[in-house]
Design a protein around this motif. Sequence first.
Motif, mmCIF file in Angstrom:
data_model
loop_
_atom_site.group_PDB
_atom_site.id
_atom_site.type_symbol
_atom_site.label_atom_id
_atom_site.label_comp_id
_atom_site.label_asym_id
_atom_site.label_seq_id
_atom_site.Cartn_x
_atom_site.Cartn_y
_atom_site.Cartn_z
ATOM 1 N N VAL A 1 5.805 24.226 -5.802
ATOM 2 C CA VAL A 1 6.415 25.106 -6.799
ATOM 3 C C VAL A 1 5.520 25.261 -8.029
ATOM 4 O O VAL A 1 5.949 25.804 -9.037
ATOM 5 N N GLY A 2 4.285 24.775 -7.970
ATOM 6 C CA GLY A 2 3.398 24.827 -9.140
ATOM 7 C C GLY A 2 2.291 25.839 -9.002
ATOM 8 O O GLY A 2 1.189 25.632 -9.515
ATOM 9 N N ASP A 3 2.526 26.953 -8.293
ATOM 10 C CA ASP A 3 1.473 27.925 -8.025
ATOM 11 C C ASP A 3 1.017 28.669 -9.266
ATOM 12 O O ASP A 3 -0.049 29.278 -9.288
ATOM 13 N N SER A 4 1.825 28.633 -10.312
ATOM 14 C CA SER A 4 1.481 29.403 -11.517
ATOM 15 C C SER A 4 0.462 28.694 -12.405
ATOM 16 O O SER A 4 -0.041 29.266 -13.362
ATOM 17 N N LEU A 5 0.158 27.434 -12.112
ATOM 18 C CA LEU A 5 -0.786 26.692 -12.947
ATOM 19 C C LEU A 5 -2.203 27.236 -12.740
ATOM 20 O O LEU A 5 -2.623 27.525 -11.619
ATOM 21 N N VAL A 6 -2.864 27.359 -13.824
ATOM 22 C CA VAL A 6 -4.249 27.871 -13.784
ATOM 23 C C VAL A 6 -5.216 26.706 -14.019
ATOM 24 O O VAL A 6 -4.977 25.871 -14.893
ATOM 25 N N GLY A 7 -6.240 26.665 -13.219
ATOM 26 C CA GLY A 7 -7.254 25.624 -13.416
ATOM 27 C C GLY A 7 -6.872 24.304 -12.791
ATOM 28 O O GLY A 7 -7.531 23.290 -13.073
ATOM 29 N N LYS A 8 -5.812 24.259 -11.993
ATOM 30 C CA LYS A 8 -5.383 23.028 -11.347
ATOM 31 C C LYS A 8 -5.534 23.190 -9.847
ATOM 32 O O LYS A 8 -5.175 24.224 -9.275
ATOM 33 N N PRO A 9 -6.051 22.222 -9.145
ATOM 34 C CA PRO A 9 -6.212 22.329 -7.681
ATOM 35 C C PRO A 9 -4.854 22.285 -6.983
ATOM 36 O O PRO A 9 -3.972 21.524 -7.374
ATOM 37 N N ARG A 10 -4.692 23.105 -5.988
ATOM 38 C CA ARG A 10 -3.453 23.132 -5.207
ATOM 39 C C ARG A 10 -3.504 22.061 -4.133
ATOM 40 O O ARG A 10 -4.522 21.844 -3.497
ATOM 41 N N GLY A 11 -2.363 21.418 -3.941
ATOM 42 C CA GLY A 11 -2.291 20.383 -2.915
ATOM 43 C C GLY A 11 -1.809 20.955 -1.589
ATOM 44 O O GLY A 11 -1.701 22.160 -1.397
ATOM 45 N N THR A 12 -1.490 20.027 -0.688
ATOM 46 C CA THR A 12 -1.027 20.432 0.654
ATOM 47 C C THR A 12 0.497 20.570 0.734
ATOM 48 O O THR A 12 1.015 21.116 1.708
ATOM 49 N N GLY A 13 1.192 20.068 -0.268
ATOM 50 C CA GLY A 13 2.655 20.097 -0.211
ATOM 51 C C GLY A 13 3.230 19.010 0.664
ATOM 52 O O GLY A 13 4.379 19.094 1.111
ATOM 53 N N LEU A 14 2.445 17.964 0.951
ATOM 54 C CA LEU A 14 2.905 16.876 1.819
ATOM 55 C C LEU A 14 3.237 15.608 1.041
ATOM 56 O O LEU A 14 3.917 14.714 1.564
ATOM 57 N N GLY A 15 2.766 15.503 -0.188
ATOM 58 C CA GLY A 15 2.893 14.256 -0.939
ATOM 59 C C GLY A 15 4.338 13.823 -1.119
ATOM 60 O O GLY A 15 4.698 12.670 -0.795
ATOM 61 N N LEU A 16 5.198 14.712 -1.641
ATOM 62 C CA LEU A 16 6.598 14.343 -1.889
ATOM 63 C C LEU A 16 7.346 14.087 -0.590
ATOM 64 O O LEU A 16 8.232 13.233 -0.528
ATOM 65 N N SER A 17 7.008 14.834 0.459
ATOM 66 C CA SER A 17 7.652 14.614 1.756
ATOM 67 C C SER A 17 7.325 13.220 2.279
ATOM 68 O O SER A 17 8.192 12.514 2.805
ATOM 69 N N ASP B 1 0.834 -1.208 0.000
ATOM 70 C CA ASP B 1 0.000 0.000 0.000
ATOM 71 C C ASP B 1 0.868 1.258 0.000
ATOM 72 O O ASP B 1 0.564 2.247 -0.665
ATOM 73 N N LYS B 2 1.989 1.205 0.747
ATOM 74 C CA LYS B 2 2.876 2.373 0.803
ATOM 75 C C LYS B 2 3.568 2.575 -0.540
ATOM 76 O O LYS B 2 3.721 3.710 -1.021
ATOM 77 N N LEU B 3 3.989 1.491 -1.192
ATOM 78 C CA LEU B 3 4.618 1.604 -2.507
ATOM 79 C C LEU B 3 3.622 2.149 -3.531
ATOM 80 O O LEU B 3 3.957 2.997 -4.357
ATOM 81 N N LEU B 4 2.395 1.636 -3.449
ATOM 82 C CA LEU B 4 1.339 2.126 -4.340
ATOM 83 C C LEU B 4 1.079 3.608 -4.093
ATOM 84 O O LEU B 4 0.882 4.394 -5.032
ATOM 85 N N GLN B 5 1.077 4.010 -2.824
ATOM 86 C CA GLN B 5 0.865 5.415 -2.473
ATOM 87 C C GLN B 5 1.946 6.299 -3.104
ATOM 88 O O GLN B 5 1.644 7.378 -3.632
ATOM 89 N N VAL B 6 3.215 5.845 -3.081
ATOM 90 C CA VAL B 6 4.323 6.623 -3.667
ATOM 91 C C VAL B 6 4.114 6.771 -5.164
ATOM 92 O O VAL B 6 4.244 7.872 -5.729
ATOM 93 N N LEU B 7 3.805 5.661 -5.841
ATOM 94 C CA LEU B 7 3.633 5.692 -7.296
ATOM 95 C C LEU B 7 2.465 6.594 -7.696
ATOM 96 O O LEU B 7 2.575 7.397 -8.628
ATOM 97 N N ILE B 8 1.319 6.442 -6.995
ATOM 98 C CA ILE B 8 0.148 7.260 -7.323
ATOM 99 C C ILE B 8 0.466 8.742 -7.115
ATOM 100 O O ILE B 8 0.099 9.600 -7.929
ATOM 101 N N ASN B 9 1.183 9.042 -6.035
ATOM 102 C CA ASN B 9 1.527 10.434 -5.732
ATOM 103 C C ASN B 9 2.401 11.031 -6.816
ATOM 104 O O ASN B 9 2.159 12.138 -7.314
ATOM 105 N N LEU B 10 3.445 10.297 -7.251
ATOM 106 C CA LEU B 10 4.365 10.817 -8.260
ATOM 107 C C LEU B 10 3.694 10.947 -9.616
ATOM 108 O O LEU B 10 3.881 11.948 -10.323
ATOM 109 N N ILE B 11 2.907 9.909 -10.012
ATOM 110 C CA ILE B 11 2.233 9.972 -11.307
ATOM 111 C C ILE B 11 1.181 11.075 -11.310
ATOM 112 O O ILE B 11 1.028 11.810 -12.294
ATOM 113 N N SER B 12 0.474 11.246 -10.186
ATOM 114 C CA SER B 12 -0.544 12.296 -10.081
ATOM 115 C C SER B 12 0.089 13.674 -10.236
ATOM 116 O O SER B 12 -0.455 14.564 -10.897
#
Length: 603
Positions: A555-571, A496-507
């Motif tokens: 670092v993706g604040d300039s994207l328009v029309g995309k939802p902002r995340g929490t900044g926790l995924g990569l950490s 589940d943790k490996l799947l979580q990493v892959l989904i996070n990076l691909i997302s």
Amino acid sequence: MKKILKVNIMKLRQKTIAIMLITFFSLVVICFAASRTIIVKSFLNLEEQDMIKDLERVVDIINYDINNLSLRNKDYSEWDQTYSFILDKNKNYIESELGDETFSNLKINLMFIIDKNNNPVFAKSYDLKDKNELNINKYEQDLLHDICERYASAKMSSVDNIQGIVMLNEIPMMISIRSILTSDSKGPSRGIMVMGRYMDAEEVGYIDKITHVSFEIDNKDNANDYIGKEFVIKPVNINSISGYTVFNDIYGKPAFLIKHSMKRDTFKKGLESIRYLAISLIIIGAAFLYAVMIIIDQLVLRRLLKLNDEVKDIGKKKDFSLRVEDKGKDELASLSRSINLMLITLENSLTDLKINNEKLKELDDLKSSFISSVSHELRTPLTSIMGFSSLIKSKFNKKIIPSLDIEDIKIKKASDQIAANADIIISESKRLTDIVNSVLDISKIEAGKMDYKDKIVDVEKVIYKAADSVKCLMDENVKLIIDINKNLPTVKYDEDKLLQVLINLISNSIKFTEKGFITCRATVDNECITISIIDTGMGIEEKNYEVIFNRFSQVGDSLVGKPRGTGLGLSICKNIIEHYGGRIWVESKLNEGSSFNFTLPVV
């Protein structure tokens, strides 16, 4: 630790010994050099003084003999019989007064009597050793001629007493020239009388015997080289030294050198004194150095070792209530008191730290409990919202839409709007659930309570499972490519943790790639699986390569029309990968795309 401290103390002792030895030997060398210079100079001066005294004695004796010759000449030149002889040429005077016996008694080798007309009246050469008369030789004739030329009748009255040395065939002769007067020393002068004595080996031996100074008449060296120098001292070697002085003739020109050689006993005594001085300095200095080292060892080094042991013991026990010994009034005692003050400060700080740590622990527990409670409280309504939203959408599509008049534009538009709103409710609920899960995961990571359920995992299946999970997020302008090496090994991880990493990076790649490709690549090398998520999106600046893995960083604040995340995924991804001993990093070029890579050690 104790061994290290003792080694440091030993090094300090060795450094102290080395410094003192260098200082000692430097002082010894300086003192020895200075003393040697002073002592050698003093003994050289003594040696020169002895040489000068010897030479002065020789010169004094030669001058004394010349004076005696002049006095004997006076006895005959200022005598009435000689005064009369000049006029009458009485042969009886010659036979009675100027015979061989007279020459032997007077110890003279030569006599001239010249009248006032500059004519020789009497001339005789005599060999004192063989005691017989000799013929006047060429050099004696030249002397007679020179005297006649220099002291002509016009100058006869000015001749009173001329005495000194003349050189005849490189042999010095003591000579005295006096005017012939009456016994009362009255004139006018009727001529001059000349007496001379060769300074032969017998004469030199006589002077040696009187002065106890061995010397020689040196004509090999050019006497002109010593003009203006009263005495010249030249060391020959370590054992002997020579001294020279110039003796001028009656004309004031250098006649010959008096050379005196002697053993360098005085100088050798000086060298011997220097050796004794050097030995004494070394012995005294070594004793002093040993005494100083003992004192330094007792007063400084041993106390430093003891202080080190006390500080080490406090550090080992971690008991800052202990104190080091601070007796005394010197710098080490002051250092000990400073250490004690530091220990008091550390003790107080440790106490405050323990109190604050307890408070922080309580707050952390409270935060974890709060986050867990809030997450639980949020998950329950979110689950209900998602469930009922899906149910509403399903019922709406199955029950209501078939009964509606779809041909009515207004009804169709309203139904489409209801379906779209239901989809928004479902997607936003799912996103909020993901956020809650991320917050809960980061809280567990911080608390060290993340639960890992390891089992044998097929990495290829997990990759395809992650790809299926994110297909709904992809636009038609973006294509997902799976590139997996054959025969990937299985690994023991939390699936589940490996799947979580892959989904996070691909997302993330989907979010920041408007068109192009996203490639999920898996390779194996050196017992390590490397998975790369490569996109053709906006890219990342190099300065942000490390920042994006920090919590709450985006670092993706300039994207328009995309939802902002929490900044926790990569950490969270970074913590999961590093938990299994892997590494995660990014490679990117701005406006060209990024490649997020992580490794999975094969266990």
